[in-house]
Design a protein around this motif. Sequence first.
Motif, PDB file in Angstrom:
ATOM      1  N   VAL A 107       0.837  -1.204   0.000  1.00  0.00           N
ATOM      2  CA  VAL A 107       0.000   0.000   0.000  1.00  0.00           C
ATOM      3  C   VAL A 107       0.872   1.256   0.000  1.00  0.00           C
ATOM      4  CG1 VAL A 107      -1.654   1.318   1.412  1.00  0.00           C
ATOM      5  CG2 VAL A 107      -1.997  -1.115   1.038  1.00  0.00           C
ATOM      6  N   PHE A 108       2.024   1.221   0.656  1.00  0.00           N
ATOM      7  CA  PHE A 108       2.915   2.372   0.696  1.00  0.00           C
ATOM      8  C   PHE A 108       3.688   2.542  -0.611  1.00  0.00           C
ATOM      9  CE2 PHE A 108       7.126   4.196   1.663  1.00  0.00           C
ATOM     10  CZ  PHE A 108       6.721   5.451   2.067  1.00  0.00           C
ATOM     11  N   LEU A 109       4.145   1.438  -1.194  1.00  0.00           N
ATOM     12  CA  LEU A 109       4.982   1.526  -2.393  1.00  0.00           C
ATOM     13  C   LEU A 109       4.188   1.721  -3.686  1.00  0.00           C
ATOM     14  CD1 LEU A 109       7.723  -1.157  -1.668  1.00  0.00           C
ATOM     15  CD2 LEU A 109       7.889   1.322  -1.470  1.00  0.00           C
ATOM     16  N   MET A 110       2.929   1.309  -3.709  1.00  0.00           N
ATOM     17  CA  MET A 110       2.134   1.418  -4.932  1.00  0.00           C
ATOM     18  C   MET A 110       1.977   2.866  -5.404  1.00  0.00           C
ATOM     19  SD  MET A 110       0.724  -0.489  -7.119  1.00  0.00           S
ATOM     20  CE  MET A 110      -0.491  -0.501  -8.374  1.00  0.00           C
ATOM     21  N   PRO A 111       1.611   3.813  -4.547  1.00  0.00           N
ATOM     22  CA  PRO A 111       1.517   5.202  -5.020  1.00  0.00           C
ATOM     23  C   PRO A 111       2.860   5.749  -5.525  1.00  0.00           C
ATOM     24  CG  PRO A 111       0.382   4.992  -2.923  1.00  0.00           C
ATOM     25  CD  PRO A 111       1.098   3.705  -3.168  1.00  0.00           C
ATOM     26  N   LEU A 112       3.940   5.356  -4.879  1.00  0.00           N
ATOM     27  CA  LEU A 112       5.256   5.802  -5.339  1.00  0.00           C
ATOM     28  C   LEU A 112       5.556   5.264  -6.732  1.00  0.00           C
ATOM     29  CD1 LEU A 112       7.315   5.443  -2.030  1.00  0.00           C
ATOM     30  CD2 LEU A 112       6.339   7.514  -3.029  1.00  0.00           C
ATOM     31  N   ALA A 113       5.207   4.007  -6.963  1.00  0.00           N
ATOM     32  CA  ALA A 113       5.415   3.420  -8.283  1.00  0.00           C
ATOM     33  C   ALA A 113       4.520   4.090  -9.327  1.00  0.00           C
ATOM     34  CB  ALA A 113       5.149   1.915  -8.234  1.00  0.00           C
ATOM     35  N   GLU A 114       3.287   4.430  -8.938  1.00  0.00           N
ATOM     36  CA  GLU A 114       2.383   5.119  -9.867  1.00  0.00           C
ATOM     37  C   GLU A 114       2.916   6.503 -10.227  1.00  0.00           C
ATOM     38  OE1 GLU A 114       0.101   3.748 -11.462  1.00  0.00           O
ATOM     39  OE2 GLU A 114      -0.984   2.300 -10.243  1.00  0.00           O
ATOM     40  N   PHE A 129     -12.090  -1.268 -10.852  1.00  0.00           N
ATOM     41  CA  PHE A 129     -11.598  -0.329  -9.850  1.00  0.00           C
ATOM     42  C   PHE A 129     -10.156   0.067 -10.156  1.00  0.00           C
ATOM     43  CE2 PHE A 129      -9.468   0.389  -5.739  1.00  0.00           C
ATOM     44  CZ  PHE A 129     -10.145   1.529  -5.345  1.00  0.00           C
ATOM     45  N   PHE A 130      -9.312  -0.910 -10.493  1.00  0.00           N
ATOM     46  CA  PHE A 130      -7.922  -0.615 -10.839  1.00  0.00           C
ATOM     47  C   PHE A 130      -7.843   0.274 -12.081  1.00  0.00           C
ATOM     48  CE2 PHE A 130      -6.081  -4.429  -8.459  1.00  0.00           C
ATOM     49  CZ  PHE A 130      -5.524  -3.626  -7.483  1.00  0.00           C
ATOM     50  N   LEU A 131      -8.709   0.045 -13.064  1.00  0.00           N
ATOM     51  CA  LEU A 131      -8.690   0.882 -14.258  1.00  0.00           C
ATOM     52  C   LEU A 131      -9.153   2.307 -13.961  1.00  0.00           C
ATOM     53  CD1 LEU A 131      -9.948  -1.454 -17.108  1.00  0.00           C
ATOM     54  CD2 LEU A 131      -7.749  -0.311 -16.966  1.00  0.00           C
ATOM     55  N   MET A 132     -10.052   2.459 -13.017  1.00  0.00           N
ATOM     56  CA  MET A 132     -10.550   3.790 -12.691  1.00  0.00           C
ATOM     57  C   MET A 132      -9.577   4.574 -11.812  1.00  0.00           C
ATOM     58  SD  MET A 132     -14.615   3.389 -12.232  1.00  0.00           S
ATOM     59  CE  MET A 132     -15.103   1.677 -12.306  1.00  0.00           C
ATOM     60  N   LEU A 133      -8.675   3.876 -11.128  1.00  0.00           N
ATOM     61  CA  LEU A 133      -7.649   4.574 -10.346  1.00  0.00           C
ATOM     62  C   LEU A 133      -6.674   5.264 -11.288  1.00  0.00           C
ATOM     63  CD1 LEU A 133      -6.606   2.030  -7.577  1.00  0.00           C
ATOM     64  CD2 LEU A 133      -7.776   4.188  -7.257  1.00  0.00           C
ATOM     65  N   PRO A 134      -6.238   6.464 -10.953  1.00  0.00           N
ATOM     66  CA  PRO A 134      -5.238   7.101 -11.807  1.00  0.00           C
ATOM     67  C   PRO A 134      -3.874   6.433 -11.614  1.00  0.00           C
ATOM     68  CG  PRO A 134      -5.812   8.527  -9.964  1.00  0.00           C
ATOM     69  CD  PRO A 134      -6.699   7.337  -9.885  1.00  0.00           C
ATOM     70  N   GLY A 135      -3.320   5.964 -12.698  1.00  0.00           N
ATOM     71  CA  GLY A 135      -2.008   5.333 -12.653  1.00  0.00           C
ATOM     72  C   GLY A 135      -1.910   4.243 -13.700  1.00  0.00           C
ATOM     73  N   PHE A 136      -0.697   4.019 -14.165  1.00  0.00           N
ATOM     74  CA  PHE A 136      -0.508   3.062 -15.253  1.00  0.00           C
ATOM     75  C   PHE A 136      -0.247   1.650 -14.752  1.00  0.00           C
ATOM     76  CE2 PHE A 136       0.569   7.197 -17.114  1.00  0.00           C
ATOM     77  CZ  PHE A 136      -0.411   7.215 -18.093  1.00  0.00           C
ATOM     78  N   ILE A 137       0.353   1.502 -13.601  1.00  0.00           N
ATOM     79  CA  ILE A 137       0.582   0.158 -13.054  1.00  0.00           C
ATOM     80  C   ILE A 137      -0.746  -0.472 -12.661  1.00  0.00           C
ATOM     81  CG2 ILE A 137       1.704  -1.128 -11.194  1.00  0.00           C
ATOM     82  CD1 ILE A 137       3.911   1.033 -11.277  1.00  0.00           C
ATOM     83  N   ILE A 145      -2.501  -1.645 -15.784  1.00  0.00           N
ATOM     84  CA  ILE A 145      -1.989  -2.923 -16.297  1.00  0.00           C
ATOM     85  C   ILE A 145      -2.577  -4.085 -15.508  1.00  0.00           C
ATOM     86  CG2 ILE A 145       0.097  -4.332 -16.530  1.00  0.00           C
ATOM     87  CD1 ILE A 145       1.589  -1.668 -17.150  1.00  0.00           C
ATOM     88  N   ILE A 146      -2.610  -3.946 -14.174  1.00  0.00           N
ATOM     89  CA  ILE A 146      -3.207  -4.991 -13.339  1.00  0.00           C
ATOM     90  C   ILE A 146      -4.689  -5.150 -13.680  1.00  0.00           C
ATOM     91  CG2 ILE A 146      -3.784  -5.655 -10.972  1.00  0.00           C
ATOM     92  CD1 ILE A 146      -1.225  -4.152 -10.098  1.00  0.00           C
ATOM     93  N   GLY A 147      -5.393  -4.030 -13.846  1.00  0.00           N
ATOM     94  CA  GLY A 147      -6.811  -4.080 -14.186  1.00  0.00           C
ATOM     95  C   GLY A 147      -7.071  -4.735 -15.529  1.00  0.00           C
ATOM     96  N   LEU A 148      -6.274  -4.390 -16.538  1.00  0.00           N
ATOM     97  CA  LEU A 148      -6.450  -5.017 -17.856  1.00  0.00           C
ATOM     98  C   LEU A 148      -6.156  -6.509 -17.807  1.00  0.00           C
ATOM     99  CD1 LEU A 148      -4.998  -2.261 -20.200  1.00  0.00           C
ATOM    100  CD2 LEU A 148      -7.381  -2.993 -20.008  1.00  0.00           C
ATOM    101  N   LEU A 149      -5.157  -6.905 -17.041  1.00  0.00           N
ATOM    102  CA  LEU A 149      -4.859  -8.335 -16.911  1.00  0.00           C
ATOM    103  C   LEU A 149      -6.020  -9.096 -16.275  1.00  0.00           C
ATOM    104  CD1 LEU A 149      -1.104  -8.359 -15.811  1.00  0.00           C
ATOM    105  CD2 LEU A 149      -2.058  -9.159 -17.976  1.00  0.00           C
TER     106      LEU A 149
END
Length: 172
Positions: free
Chosen positions: A10-17, A84-92, A95-99
């Motif tokens: 949860v902490f690293l995901m926003p940084l990666a986005e 939900f993942f696709l609606m979140l702003p971010g590309f990672i 990708i998870i949402g499309l998968l």
Amino acid sequence: MRLSLLPIFVFLMPLAEIAGFIVVGKMVGVWATLGLVILSALLGAALLRIQGIGILQRISTESRNGGDPGREMVHGAMIVIAAFFLMLPGFISDIIGLLLFIPAVRDLAWRILRNRIVVVGNSRAFRRGQGPGAGPQAQPSKPGTVVDLDETDFHREPKRNSPWSDQKRLED
């Protein structure tokens, strides 16, 4: 994923986005990056609507036929998570949402989760295995059975002391 790794994720995901925004923004520009984020959110909403209706129909069919709707329920949950993942702003997250929208990926996740999920219900269609509900009486009922009640078949007098009664109580 282990539960102890969840806070780190949860902490690293926003940084990666944020890093993804920077990389994509340098490649295609700010306006194209914003357009991609908005497009992915709209795509997630549309896919949820299209795929969600199909999943609900398959769950209904599976339940009506006396089968185990567990697989379809998990697929439906994964589609909601994917949208939900696709609606979140971010590309990672995109990708998870499309998968997760790919049926083969959902089937792989179902194979991993299948032994950890139990579908419980009160319907006779769910009691087809071993146990107290098993047996010939555990077969699903015929579809289309309708019980029609008239006013003379079902009538209930309101209780005077009920707090939901329209009549005034003595204490008032």
